[in-house]
Write a protein that holds these residues in place. Sequence first.
Motif, PDB file in Angstrom:
ATOM      1  N   ALA A  19       4.548   2.082   0.240  1.00  0.00           N
ATOM      2  CA  ALA A  19       3.501   3.104   0.348  1.00  0.00           C
ATOM      3  C   ALA A  19       3.714   3.984   1.584  1.00  0.00           C
ATOM      4  O   ALA A  19       3.560   5.205   1.522  1.00  0.00           O
ATOM      5  N   ALA A  20       4.077   3.380   2.719  1.00  0.00           N
ATOM      6  CA  ALA A  20       4.325   4.157   3.941  1.00  0.00           C
ATOM      7  C   ALA A  20       5.527   5.082   3.759  1.00  0.00           C
ATOM      8  O   ALA A  20       5.507   6.233   4.205  1.00  0.00           O
ATOM      9  N   LEU A  21       6.563   4.591   3.084  1.00  0.00           N
ATOM     10  CA  LEU A  21       7.743   5.423   2.829  1.00  0.00           C
ATOM     11  C   LEU A  21       7.393   6.586   1.905  1.00  0.00           C
ATOM     12  O   LEU A  21       7.820   7.721   2.126  1.00  0.00           O
ATOM     13  N   GLN A  22       6.589   6.315   0.879  1.00  0.00           N
ATOM     14  CA  GLN A  22       6.197   7.373  -0.049  1.00  0.00           C
ATOM     15  C   GLN A  22       5.334   8.424   0.636  1.00  0.00           C
ATOM     16  O   GLN A  22       5.457   9.620   0.357  1.00  0.00           O
ATOM     17  N   THR A  23       4.484   8.002   1.567  1.00  0.00           N
ATOM     18  CA  THR A  23       3.682   8.955   2.338  1.00  0.00           C
ATOM     19  C   THR A  23       4.580   9.868   3.157  1.00  0.00           C
ATOM     20  O   THR A  23       4.374  11.084   3.195  1.00  0.00           O
ATOM     21  N   ASN A  24       5.596   9.284   3.807  1.00  0.00           N
ATOM     22  CA  ASN A  24       6.541  10.103   4.582  1.00  0.00           C
ATOM     23  C   ASN A  24       7.310  11.060   3.672  1.00  0.00           C
ATOM     24  O   ASN A  24       7.529  12.210   4.020  1.00  0.00           O
ATOM     25  N   ARG A  25       7.748  10.571   2.527  1.00  0.00           N
ATOM     26  CA  ARG A  25       8.509  11.425   1.605  1.00  0.00           C
ATOM     27  C   ARG A  25       7.640  12.592   1.127  1.00  0.00           C
ATOM     28  O   ARG A  25       8.134  13.712   1.002  1.00  0.00           O
ATOM     29  N   ALA A  26       6.369  12.337   0.889  1.00  0.00           N
ATOM     30  CA  ALA A  26       5.478  13.399   0.406  1.00  0.00           C
ATOM     31  C   ALA A  26       5.269  14.494   1.459  1.00  0.00           C
ATOM     32  O   ALA A  26       5.106  15.662   1.113  1.00  0.00           O
ATOM     33  N   SER A  27       5.306  14.120   2.735  1.00  0.00           N
ATOM     34  CA  SER A  27       5.066  15.109   3.788  1.00  0.00           C
ATOM     35  C   SER A  27       6.349  15.719   4.353  1.00  0.00           C
ATOM     36  O   SER A  27       6.301  16.705   5.081  1.00  0.00           O
ATOM     37  N   ASN A  28       7.502  15.143   4.023  1.00  0.00           N
ATOM     38  CA  ASN A  28       8.767  15.631   4.558  1.00  0.00           C
ATOM     39  C   ASN A  28       9.842  15.540   3.477  1.00  0.00           C
ATOM     40  O   ASN A  28      10.396  14.471   3.233  1.00  0.00           O
ATOM     41  N   PRO A  29      10.155  16.653   2.826  1.00  0.00           N
ATOM     42  CA  PRO A  29      11.140  16.601   1.738  1.00  0.00           C
ATOM     43  C   PRO A  29      12.543  16.212   2.199  1.00  0.00           C
ATOM     44  O   PRO A  29      13.364  15.813   1.379  1.00  0.00           O
ATOM     45  N   ASP A  30      12.829  16.304   3.499  1.00  0.00           N
ATOM     46  CA  ASP A  30      14.138  15.918   4.016  1.00  0.00           C
ATOM     47  C   ASP A  30      14.201  14.448   4.430  1.00  0.00           C
ATOM     48  O   ASP A  30      15.240  13.976   4.884  1.00  0.00           O
ATOM     49  N   PHE A  31      13.108  13.724   4.284  1.00  0.00           N
ATOM     50  CA  PHE A  31      13.040  12.303   4.636  1.00  0.00           C
ATOM     51  C   PHE A  31      13.999  11.509   3.764  1.00  0.00           C
ATOM     52  O   PHE A  31      14.087  11.722   2.559  1.00  0.00           O
ATOM     53  N   ARG A  32      14.748  10.581   4.389  1.00  0.00           N
ATOM     54  CA  ARG A  32      15.718   9.772   3.662  1.00  0.00           C
ATOM     55  C   ARG A  32      15.531   8.295   3.992  1.00  0.00           C
ATOM     56  O   ARG A  32      15.192   7.938   5.127  1.00  0.00           O
ATOM     57  N   VAL A  33      15.775   7.437   2.983  1.00  0.00           N
ATOM     58  CA  VAL A  33      15.658   5.992   3.148  1.00  0.00           C
ATOM     59  C   VAL A  33      16.902   5.331   2.566  1.00  0.00           C
ATOM     60  O   VAL A  33      17.298   5.627   1.432  1.00  0.00           O
ATOM     61  N   PHE A  34      17.496   4.438   3.371  1.00  0.00           N
ATOM     62  CA  PHE A  34      18.698   3.719   2.949  1.00  0.00           C
ATOM     63  C   PHE A  34      18.441   2.227   3.060  1.00  0.00           C
ATOM     64  O   PHE A  34      17.886   1.754   4.043  1.00  0.00           O
ATOM     65  N   SER A  35      18.861   1.505   2.042  1.00  0.00           N
ATOM     66  CA  SER A  35      18.743   0.056   2.027  1.00  0.00           C
ATOM     67  C   SER A  35      20.003  -0.540   2.656  1.00  0.00           C
ATOM     68  O   SER A  35      21.116  -0.126   2.334  1.00  0.00           O
ATOM     69  N   LEU A  36      19.809  -1.517   3.565  1.00  0.00           N
ATOM     70  CA  LEU A  36      20.932  -2.156   4.264  1.00  0.00           C
ATOM     71  C   LEU A  36      20.870  -3.655   4.102  1.00  0.00           C
ATOM     72  O   LEU A  36      19.914  -4.290   4.521  1.00  0.00           O
ATOM     73  N   GLY A  37      21.884  -4.250   3.523  1.00  0.00           N
ATOM     74  CA  GLY A  37      21.978  -5.696   3.502  1.00  0.00           C
ATOM     75  C   GLY A  37      21.830  -6.309   2.130  1.00  0.00           C
ATOM     76  O   GLY A  37      21.700  -5.627   1.122  1.00  0.00           O
ATOM     77  N   LYS A  38      21.857  -7.636   2.143  1.00  0.00           N
ATOM     78  CA  LYS A  38      21.796  -8.402   0.895  1.00  0.00           C
ATOM     79  C   LYS A  38      20.409  -8.329   0.290  1.00  0.00           C
ATOM     80  O   LYS A  38      19.414  -8.195   0.975  1.00  0.00           O
ATOM     81  N   GLY A  39      20.383  -8.498  -1.000  1.00  0.00           N
ATOM     82  CA  GLY A  39      19.120  -8.510  -1.718  1.00  0.00           C
ATOM     83  C   GLY A  39      18.978  -7.245  -2.537  1.00  0.00           C
ATOM     84  O   GLY A  39      19.570  -6.219  -2.240  1.00  0.00           O
ATOM     85  N   SER A  40      18.188  -7.352  -3.566  1.00  0.00           N
ATOM     86  CA  SER A  40      17.999  -6.172  -4.404  1.00  0.00           C
ATOM     87  C   SER A  40      16.890  -5.314  -3.810  1.00  0.00           C
ATOM     88  O   SER A  40      15.866  -5.815  -3.376  1.00  0.00           O
ATOM     89  N   PRO A  41      17.108  -4.013  -3.762  1.00  0.00           N
ATOM     90  CA  PRO A  41      16.086  -3.126  -3.222  1.00  0.00           C
ATOM     91  C   PRO A  41      14.821  -3.167  -4.068  1.00  0.00           C
ATOM     92  O   PRO A  41      14.864  -3.402  -5.271  1.00  0.00           O
ATOM     93  N   ALA A  42      13.717  -2.952  -3.415  1.00  0.00           N
ATOM     94  CA  ALA A  42      12.418  -2.933  -4.096  1.00  0.00           C
ATOM     95  C   ALA A  42      12.338  -1.701  -4.996  1.00  0.00           C
ATOM     96  O   ALA A  42      13.268  -0.906  -5.071  1.00  0.00           O
ATOM     97  N   ASP A  43      11.219  -1.562  -5.639  1.00  0.00           N
ATOM     98  CA  ASP A  43      10.976  -0.415  -6.500  1.00  0.00           C
ATOM     99  C   ASP A  43      10.725   0.824  -5.651  1.00  0.00           C
ATOM    100  O   ASP A  43       9.602   1.303  -5.544  1.00  0.00           O
TER     101      ASP A  43
END
Length: 179
Positions: free
Chosen positions: A64-88
């Motif tokens: 939810a916090a990531l989606q809030t940032n994405r909604a307010s900043n179209p240049d916002f980027r998120v990268f998954s690092l490490g083992k495990g399957s990324p969330a939805d």
Amino acid sequence: MPKRNIIALQDNEKWIHYLKAAFTDTVSTPSIANSLEEGLRLIRQGRPDVVFLNPRFANPQVTAALQTNRASNPDFRVFSLGKGSPADYPFDGVFSDPPPSLHDFQKYLAHRIPLPDPLRILLVDDDPKMGELFDDYFERRTQPIFVVEVVRDVNRATERLDKFFPHVLVLDLMWHEGG
């Protein structure tokens, strides 16, 4: 390039050292949060440009916090690092163990993190043909748009640095042997 606000929600020491090394020669330094609480606080209050996330921290609150940032900043980027399957969450990139080479990592990010628009280039060269070449090459580029300024001497270049604030500086250096 401009300074980016980078947050890493990561408790794996290998990835923490890796991220610090990846950004050593840049103006951006990642803020490291190794707990869910601190990571949420940084994401909510820090207005990050980029987040590197250990997938095990990807819970509904973080999403939810990531989606809030994405909604307010179209240049916002998120990268998954490490083992495990990324969330939805629509990650902009996923890096699994082992990490790629630093060169490959930086090259990958360079293609996924937006550049300033327009991108300002200052060319310092006493040869007018070089200025024409640069102008011809960059004038039709649109993603991003380039603004090229050409100066022919070092004194003029130092004046322009204070007013033009280039993202890229191209210098013609002449080396003389024995002197």
